[in-house]
Motif scaffolding. Structure first.
Motif, PDB file in Angstrom:
ATOM      1  N   GLU A 118      15.097  -6.651   0.381  1.00 38.50           N
ATOM      2  CA  GLU A 118      16.218  -5.706   0.438  1.00 38.50           C
ATOM      3  C   GLU A 118      16.738  -5.756   1.456  1.00 38.50           C
ATOM      4  O   GLU A 118      15.913  -5.937   2.619  1.00 38.50           O
ATOM      5  CB  GLU A 118      15.767  -4.167  -0.163  1.00 38.50           C
ATOM      6  CG  GLU A 118      15.300  -4.116  -1.518  1.00 38.50           C
ATOM      7  CD  GLU A 118      15.258  -2.535  -1.681  1.00 38.50           C
ATOM      8  OE1 GLU A 118      15.354  -1.812  -1.067  1.00 38.50           O
ATOM      9  OE2 GLU A 118      14.738  -2.293  -3.001  1.00 38.50           O
ATOM     10  N   THR A 120      12.674   0.198  -4.440  1.00 43.17           N
ATOM     11  CA  THR A 120      12.627  -0.086  -5.846  1.00 43.17           C
ATOM     12  C   THR A 120      11.693  -1.403  -5.960  1.00 43.17           C
ATOM     13  O   THR A 120      11.490  -1.688  -7.026  1.00 43.17           O
ATOM     14  CB  THR A 120      13.922  -0.642  -6.287  1.00 43.17           C
ATOM     15  OG1 THR A 120      14.584  -1.647  -5.542  1.00 43.17           O
ATOM     16  CG2 THR A 120      15.038   0.436  -6.260  1.00 43.17           C
ATOM     17  N   MET A 121      11.149  -1.830  -5.047  1.00 50.29           N
ATOM     18  CA  MET A 121      10.265  -2.899  -5.055  1.00 50.29           C
ATOM     19  C   MET A 121       9.320  -3.004  -3.888  1.00 50.29           C
ATOM     20  O   MET A 121       9.174  -2.206  -2.751  1.00 50.29           O
ATOM     21  CB  MET A 121      10.823  -4.287  -5.104  1.00 50.29           C
ATOM     22  CG  MET A 121      11.721  -4.506  -3.618  1.00 50.29           C
ATOM     23  SD  MET A 121      12.714  -5.947  -3.959  1.00 50.29           S
ATOM     24  CE  MET A 121      13.993  -5.162  -5.223  1.00 50.29           C
ATOM     25  N   SER A 122       8.159  -3.894  -4.140  1.00 51.96           N
ATOM     26  CA  SER A 122       7.293  -4.199  -2.909  1.00 51.96           C
ATOM     27  C   SER A 122       7.045  -5.691  -2.650  1.00 51.96           C
ATOM     28  O   SER A 122       7.367  -6.532  -3.627  1.00 51.96           O
ATOM     29  CB  SER A 122       5.924  -3.495  -3.095  1.00 51.96           C
ATOM     30  OG  SER A 122       5.584  -4.133  -4.245  1.00 51.96           O
ATOM     31  N   SER A 123       6.884  -6.024  -1.543  1.00 53.27           N
ATOM     32  CA  SER A 123       6.522  -7.441  -1.384  1.00 53.27           C
ATOM     33  C   SER A 123       5.196  -7.830  -0.388  1.00 53.27           C
ATOM     34  O   SER A 123       4.911  -6.859   0.138  1.00 53.27           O
ATOM     35  CB  SER A 123       7.925  -8.125  -0.412  1.00 53.27           C
ATOM     36  OG  SER A 123       7.739  -7.744   0.827  1.00 53.27           O
ATOM     37  N   LYS A 180       7.212  -7.470  -6.264  1.00 51.76           N
ATOM     38  CA  LYS A 180       6.975  -6.617  -7.578  1.00 51.76           C
ATOM     39  C   LYS A 180       7.924  -5.644  -7.720  1.00 51.76           C
ATOM     40  O   LYS A 180       8.113  -4.898  -6.633  1.00 51.76           O
ATOM     41  CB  LYS A 180       5.558  -6.028  -7.229  1.00 51.76           C
ATOM     42  CG  LYS A 180       4.739  -5.658  -8.333  1.00 51.76           C
ATOM     43  CD  LYS A 180       3.603  -5.069  -8.113  1.00 51.76           C
ATOM     44  CE  LYS A 180       3.006  -4.432  -9.510  1.00 51.76           C
ATOM     45  NZ  LYS A 180       1.419  -4.219  -9.237  1.00 51.76           N
ATOM     46  N   ARG A 181       8.743  -5.585  -8.902  1.00 50.39           N
ATOM     47  CA  ARG A 181       9.292  -4.406  -9.175  1.00 50.39           C
ATOM     48  C   ARG A 181       9.162  -3.989 -10.408  1.00 50.39           C
ATOM     49  O   ARG A 181       8.756  -4.666 -11.340  1.00 50.39           O
ATOM     50  CB  ARG A 181      10.932  -4.961  -9.068  1.00 50.39           C
ATOM     51  CG  ARG A 181      11.306  -5.682  -9.817  1.00 50.39           C
ATOM     52  CD  ARG A 181      12.948  -6.051  -9.512  1.00 50.39           C
ATOM     53  NE  ARG A 181      13.036  -7.114  -8.631  1.00 50.39           N
ATOM     54  CZ  ARG A 181      14.123  -7.299  -7.667  1.00 50.39           C
ATOM     55  NH1 ARG A 181      14.866  -6.450  -7.796  1.00 50.39           N
ATOM     56  NH2 ARG A 181      13.997  -8.029  -6.871  1.00 50.39           N
ATOM     57  N   SER A 190       7.897 -10.026 -10.286  1.00 50.85           N
ATOM     58  CA  SER A 190       9.163 -10.640 -10.381  1.00 50.85           C
ATOM     59  C   SER A 190       9.381 -12.099  -9.972  1.00 50.85           C
ATOM     60  O   SER A 190       9.847 -13.018 -10.586  1.00 50.85           O
ATOM     61  CB  SER A 190      10.494  -9.661 -10.131  1.00 50.85           C
ATOM     62  OG  SER A 190      10.352  -9.300  -8.881  1.00 50.85           O
TER      63      SER A 190
END
Length: 196
Positions: free
Chosen positions: A111, A135-138, A157-158, A163
């Motif tokens: 993001e 809204t997500m993680s990396s 990952k979301r 993803s």
């Protein structure tokens, strides 16, 4: 090797080849980019400003990097995609352990917003960075296969599932191999990179 040494070894100009798997679509995409990494000392104004942005005492940082990139991905539509940008990283190691801590970013990977990730150096000398966004993680892992060859993997990952998954091979562009005009110019922009 600690995180500061890892980032200093990363300084220079790199050519990156990326393959991204879009898991929901069951398709892959390739791209390339040029990345320029500059080391910044702990007292550099951009490092101090970044610490202040994240409400972190600047005396806790040990330095960081400024990164610029430009590139293209195979699914780009002409005139609609922009894969260029820059960001600043600041390393804030845990007290007594320079091999793990926080990595402050001006701009995140998944993001485009200021974000704080957690890093650690693994037993193989790789830098692992975990970042939680709204809204997500990396999870990203960087490692050197040689002094002029760096590898990178990342997963995003979301919504409860992965993803995308990416693999990059990054080769250092030696300054003496560049034309004279390029050694002092801004990085050559290939086409509008997904991120660094």
């Amino acid at each position: 090797m600690d995180a500061v040494e890892f980032f200093r070894q990363s300084a220079g100009r790199w050519r990156s080849q990326r393959t991204t798997q879009h898991l929901a679509f069951r398709r892959s995409e390739v791209g390339d980019s040029e990345i320029v990494v500059e080391s910044l000392e702990a007292d550099h104004p951009e490092i101090i400003e970044l610490c202040q942005l994240h409400n972190v005492d600047p005396s806790l940082t040990v330095g960081g990097s400024r990164v610029r990139w430009a590139g293209s991905m195979s699914w780009d539509r002409e005139g609609e995609e922009n894969h260029e940008g820059k960001t600043v990283f600041a390393i804030v190691p845990d007290e007594g352990n320079p091999r793990q801590g926080r990595l402050l970013r001006e701009r995140g990977y998944a993001e485009i917003m200021p974000v704080v990730g957690q890093f650690h150096m693994d037993e193989d000398g790789g830098l692992v960075l975990t970042t939680e966004y709204e809204t997500m993680s990396s999870i990203e892992r960087f490692w050197f296969a040689g002094p002029n060859l760096r590898m990178r993997t990342s997963t995003v990952k979301r919504f409860g599932g992965f993803s995308t998954a990416s693999f990059c091979t990054e080769s250092r562009i030696e300054e003496d191999a560049l034309p004279t005009s390029e050694t002092t110019a801004q990085p050559a922009m290939l086409q509008p990179v997904f991120g660094w």
